[in-house]
Design a protein around this motif. Sequence first.
Motif, PDB file in Angstrom:
ATOM      1  N   GLY A 166     -18.659 -30.498  28.197  1.00  0.00           N
ATOM      2  CA  GLY A 166     -17.728 -30.233  27.341  1.00  0.00           C
ATOM      3  C   GLY A 166     -16.511 -29.114  27.612  1.00  0.00           C
ATOM      4  N   GLU A 167     -15.850 -29.256  28.676  1.00  0.00           N
ATOM      5  CA  GLU A 167     -14.876 -28.435  29.048  1.00  0.00           C
ATOM      6  C   GLU A 167     -13.546 -28.646  27.946  1.00  0.00           C
ATOM      7  OE1 GLU A 167     -17.442 -29.499  31.624  1.00  0.00           O
ATOM      8  OE2 GLU A 167     -15.894 -30.973  31.005  1.00  0.00           O
ATOM      9  N   PRO A 168     -13.399 -27.498  27.261  1.00  0.00           N
ATOM     10  CA  PRO A 168     -12.376 -27.567  26.294  1.00  0.00           C
ATOM     11  C   PRO A 168     -10.985 -27.144  26.727  1.00  0.00           C
ATOM     12  CG  PRO A 168     -13.555 -25.407  25.938  1.00  0.00           C
ATOM     13  CD  PRO A 168     -14.252 -26.046  27.027  1.00  0.00           C
ATOM     14  N   GLU A 169      -9.941 -27.129  25.902  1.00  0.00           N
ATOM     15  CA  GLU A 169      -8.825 -26.616  26.217  1.00  0.00           C
ATOM     16  C   GLU A 169      -8.789 -25.121  25.992  1.00  0.00           C
ATOM     17  OE1 GLU A 169      -4.711 -28.576  25.189  1.00  0.00           O
ATOM     18  OE2 GLU A 169      -4.782 -26.692  23.827  1.00  0.00           O
ATOM     19  N   THR A 170      -8.648 -24.020  26.557  1.00  0.00           N
ATOM     20  CA  THR A 170      -8.729 -22.647  26.294  1.00  0.00           C
ATOM     21  C   THR A 170      -7.550 -22.060  25.599  1.00  0.00           C
ATOM     22  OG1 THR A 170      -8.001 -21.882  28.714  1.00  0.00           O
ATOM     23  CG2 THR A 170     -10.416 -22.363  28.234  1.00  0.00           C
ATOM     24  N   PRO A 171      -7.940 -21.230  24.651  1.00  0.00           N
ATOM     25  CA  PRO A 171      -6.747 -20.888  23.880  1.00  0.00           C
ATOM     26  C   PRO A 171      -5.678 -19.651  24.383  1.00  0.00           C
ATOM     27  CG  PRO A 171      -8.914 -19.808  23.231  1.00  0.00           C
ATOM     28  CD  PRO A 171      -9.221 -20.837  24.148  1.00  0.00           C
ATOM     29  N   LEU A 172      -4.829 -19.559  23.981  1.00  0.00           N
ATOM     30  CA  LEU A 172      -3.748 -18.517  24.183  1.00  0.00           C
ATOM     31  C   LEU A 172      -3.823 -17.534  23.155  1.00  0.00           C
ATOM     32  CD1 LEU A 172      -0.742 -20.619  25.278  1.00  0.00           C
ATOM     33  CD2 LEU A 172      -2.166 -19.627  26.885  1.00  0.00           C
ATOM     34  N   VAL A 173      -4.193 -16.257  23.540  1.00  0.00           N
ATOM     35  CA  VAL A 173      -4.483 -15.384  22.528  1.00  0.00           C
ATOM     36  C   VAL A 173      -3.584 -14.089  22.727  1.00  0.00           C
ATOM     37  CG1 VAL A 173      -6.220 -13.612  21.371  1.00  0.00           C
ATOM     38  CG2 VAL A 173      -7.002 -15.894  22.451  1.00  0.00           C
ATOM     39  N   PRO A 174      -2.749 -13.872  21.757  1.00  0.00           N
ATOM     40  CA  PRO A 174      -1.492 -12.701  21.896  1.00  0.00           C
ATOM     41  C   PRO A 174      -2.152 -11.423  21.859  1.00  0.00           C
ATOM     42  CG  PRO A 174      -0.733 -14.321  20.408  1.00  0.00           C
ATOM     43  CD  PRO A 174      -2.559 -14.704  20.579  1.00  0.00           C
ATOM     44  N   LEU A 175      -1.723 -10.432  22.699  1.00  0.00           N
ATOM     45  CA  LEU A 175      -2.020  -8.907  22.470  1.00  0.00           C
ATOM     46  C   LEU A 175      -1.255  -8.331  21.860  1.00  0.00           C
ATOM     47  CD1 LEU A 175      -3.804  -8.690  26.055  1.00  0.00           C
ATOM     48  CD2 LEU A 175      -4.957  -9.053  24.002  1.00  0.00           C
ATOM     49  N   PRO A 176      -0.727  -8.349  20.491  1.00  0.00           N
ATOM     50  CA  PRO A 176       0.422  -7.595  19.814  1.00  0.00           C
ATOM     51  C   PRO A 176       0.101  -6.123  20.100  1.00  0.00           C
ATOM     52  CG  PRO A 176      -1.094  -8.583  18.116  1.00  0.00           C
ATOM     53  CD  PRO A 176      -1.694  -8.993  19.651  1.00  0.00           C
ATOM     54  N   ARG A 177      -0.760  -5.696  19.958  1.00  0.00           N
ATOM     55  CA  ARG A 177      -0.971  -4.124  19.664  1.00  0.00           C
ATOM     56  C   ARG A 177      -1.425  -3.684  21.223  1.00  0.00           C
ATOM     57  NH1 ARG A 177      -4.371  -5.611  15.391  1.00  0.00           N
ATOM     58  NH2 ARG A 177      -3.506  -5.023  13.549  1.00  0.00           N
ATOM     59  N   THR A 178      -1.861  -4.112  21.990  1.00  0.00           N
ATOM     60  CA  THR A 178      -2.026  -3.802  23.466  1.00  0.00           C
ATOM     61  C   THR A 178      -0.707  -3.960  24.289  1.00  0.00           C
ATOM     62  OG1 THR A 178      -4.298  -4.509  23.380  1.00  0.00           O
ATOM     63  CG2 THR A 178      -3.341  -4.085  25.418  1.00  0.00           C
ATOM     64  N   GLY A 179       0.011  -4.846  24.045  1.00  0.00           N
ATOM     65  CA  GLY A 179       1.317  -5.217  24.832  1.00  0.00           C
ATOM     66  C   GLY A 179       2.714  -5.756  24.135  1.00  0.00           C
ATOM     67  N   GLY A 180       2.280  -5.973  22.658  1.00  0.00           N
ATOM     68  CA  GLY A 180       3.626  -6.650  22.231  1.00  0.00           C
ATOM     69  C   GLY A 180       3.261  -8.195  21.852  1.00  0.00           C
ATOM     70  N   ALA A 181       4.323  -8.626  21.294  1.00  0.00           N
ATOM     71  CA  ALA A 181       3.954 -10.064  20.570  1.00  0.00           C
ATOM     72  C   ALA A 181       4.232 -11.098  21.685  1.00  0.00           C
ATOM     73  CB  ALA A 181       4.909 -10.309  19.646  1.00  0.00           C
ATOM     74  N   ASN A 182       4.822 -10.774  22.863  1.00  0.00           N
ATOM     75  CA  ASN A 182       4.979 -11.602  24.127  1.00  0.00           C
ATOM     76  C   ASN A 182       4.210 -11.597  25.148  1.00  0.00           C
ATOM     77  OD1 ASN A 182       7.710 -12.582  23.046  1.00  0.00           O
ATOM     78  ND2 ASN A 182       8.592 -10.910  23.807  1.00  0.00           N
ATOM     79  N   LEU A 183       3.046 -10.730  24.977  1.00  0.00           N
ATOM     80  CA  LEU A 183       2.085 -10.806  25.857  1.00  0.00           C
ATOM     81  C   LEU A 183       0.794 -11.418  25.562  1.00  0.00           C
ATOM     82  CD1 LEU A 183       1.025  -9.358  28.500  1.00  0.00           C
ATOM     83  CD2 LEU A 183       0.006  -7.788  27.161  1.00  0.00           C
ATOM     84  N   ILE A 184       0.524 -12.471  26.326  1.00  0.00           N
ATOM     85  CA  ILE A 184      -0.558 -13.570  25.801  1.00  0.00           C
ATOM     86  C   ILE A 184      -1.699 -13.569  26.933  1.00  0.00           C
ATOM     87  CG2 ILE A 184      -0.931 -15.998  25.239  1.00  0.00           C
ATOM     88  CD1 ILE A 184       1.871 -16.037  24.727  1.00  0.00           C
ATOM     89  N   VAL A 185      -2.849 -13.648  26.380  1.00  0.00           N
ATOM     90  CA  VAL A 185      -3.890 -14.016  27.160  1.00  0.00           C
ATOM     91  C   VAL A 185      -4.431 -15.538  27.292  1.00  0.00           C
ATOM     92  CG1 VAL A 185      -6.629 -13.533  27.610  1.00  0.00           C
ATOM     93  CG2 VAL A 185      -4.761 -11.704  27.125  1.00  0.00           C
ATOM     94  N   LYS A 186      -4.703 -16.121  28.383  1.00  0.00           N
ATOM     95  CA  LYS A 186      -5.232 -17.446  28.163  1.00  0.00           C
ATOM     96  C   LYS A 186      -6.706 -17.001  28.592  1.00  0.00           C
ATOM     97  CE  LYS A 186      -4.903 -22.196  29.861  1.00  0.00           C
ATOM     98  NZ  LYS A 186      -5.326 -22.860  28.429  1.00  0.00           N
ATOM     99  N   ASP A 187      -7.698 -17.515  27.570  1.00  0.00           N
ATOM    100  CA  ASP A 187      -8.979 -16.783  27.589  1.00  0.00           C
ATOM    101  C   ASP A 187      -9.964 -18.062  28.313  1.00  0.00           C
ATOM    102  OD1 ASP A 187     -11.169 -15.531  27.553  1.00  0.00           O
ATOM    103  OD2 ASP A 187     -11.474 -15.202  25.198  1.00  0.00           O
ATOM    104  N   GLU A 188     -10.091 -17.861  29.328  1.00  0.00           N
ATOM    105  CA  GLU A 188     -11.178 -18.658  30.320  1.00  0.00           C
ATOM    106  C   GLU A 188     -12.455 -18.597  30.051  1.00  0.00           C
ATOM    107  OE1 GLU A 188      -9.653 -21.396  32.807  1.00  0.00           O
ATOM    108  OE2 GLU A 188      -8.369 -21.171  30.767  1.00  0.00           O
ATOM    109  N   GLY A 189     -12.826 -17.493  29.169  1.00  0.00           N
ATOM    110  CA  GLY A 189     -14.285 -17.280  28.979  1.00  0.00           C
ATOM    111  C   GLY A 189     -14.723 -17.953  27.853  1.00  0.00           C
TER     112      GLY A 189
END
Length: 414
Positions: A92-115
């Motif tokens: 059941g491999e999903p599409e992993t989400p894109l999660v912004p890190l606004p406080r850590t790095g600003g609105a343009n810094l995004i994590v693709k969370d493969e966990g």
Amino acid sequence: ARRIKRSLRRGGEARRTAMHVTHLECSLTGERREAGRLHNLSRAGKPLLVRYDLEAVGRALSRAVLAGRPAGMWKWRELLPLPQGVEPVSLGEPETPLVPLPRTGGANLIVKDEGRLPTGSFKARGLAMAVSMARHFGVKRIAMPTNGNAGAALAAYGARAGIATLAICPAETPAINIRETAAFGAEVLVANGQIDECGRIVGEGAAAGKWFDCSTLKEPYRIEGKKVMGLELAEQLGWQLPDAIFYPTGGGTGLIGMWKAFAELEAIGLIGPERPRMYAVQAAGCAPIVRAFEAGEEFAARWEGAATMATGIRVPKAIGDFLILRAVRESGGAGIAVEEAEIARAVEDAARDDGVLLCPEGGAVLAGWRQALERGLVGKDERIVLFNCANGNKYPLPDRSRRIDLATVKVEAL
């Protein structure tokens, strides 16, 4: 790009062993190999890459077609090697989400969370594909060396497929990964050496016919599963790739796979020629790619005495080193090495400030982005994607709790 164009021209010449696969190709020499049977490395001892009839893929896939399909890894079947009508080995491999890190790095810094993937890491993508192909070809036993997460993914998908699995781990592999791999029924051996040394034993056993070698880039299909990260990313960002990607680089399968994916997406008309700058992030205690990049070398010499808390990138010698370096250089990116304290601080900051618990390798890429920002390699206004390769809960965390006595504690003192 030239290889993609050759694949387009020769698409009709090859026998169709899968939906749109034409042949396999040596990543160094361009030698062609038949796709419809088991392979490890090319005759030159280098990784084999799957090539497709991209004209046919382009006729079958459009943005609208993809948008109408359920999200997940297998929506990309036209760009994957499993033959039509053959069911994948899937958890059941999903599409992993894109999660912004606004406080850590600003609105343009995004994590693709493969966990969020099965077994808690991006290794699930590659092993889902490799085990699906192995089952299709009738493999009964698979082995690999592993620093942890790949072994767990191999064991889980092997269990799903009814294939026996063997994982050989360096002694520094986290205990949770060793136990997780064994829980899925794999035979697990813990060895006093680095992952490339464990790989030598796997290779010798494969040569003796004891098992199939599923080591990183030593068979052609793990990279096809990993490249889905790039396919997903393009669609998630509205078919506009980010300015830069920071990737935790050990064996480098995902970085190589994404670079391949972008070329294929352009060839079928889903994106233009623009590419993100690719940053290969390594730990300062094991940085063979960074050293080779800085020295202008095509291949990376083995790193002696490798040591880092980010065990997933503790790879002293990567068989795909020249492919990693090629992608980094072609993209205008760089190799970046980060210290252990920087990794730990990045993990702590993202969890405390944005509620995102990165794995140590994910901490490394956040630290790498910070270093790149200081060096002027990236701008604060650029859209950046960091890859967090595993669930942070799988790794040891410091105990920062306090003990209280319920019989004497006063609430106003808390």
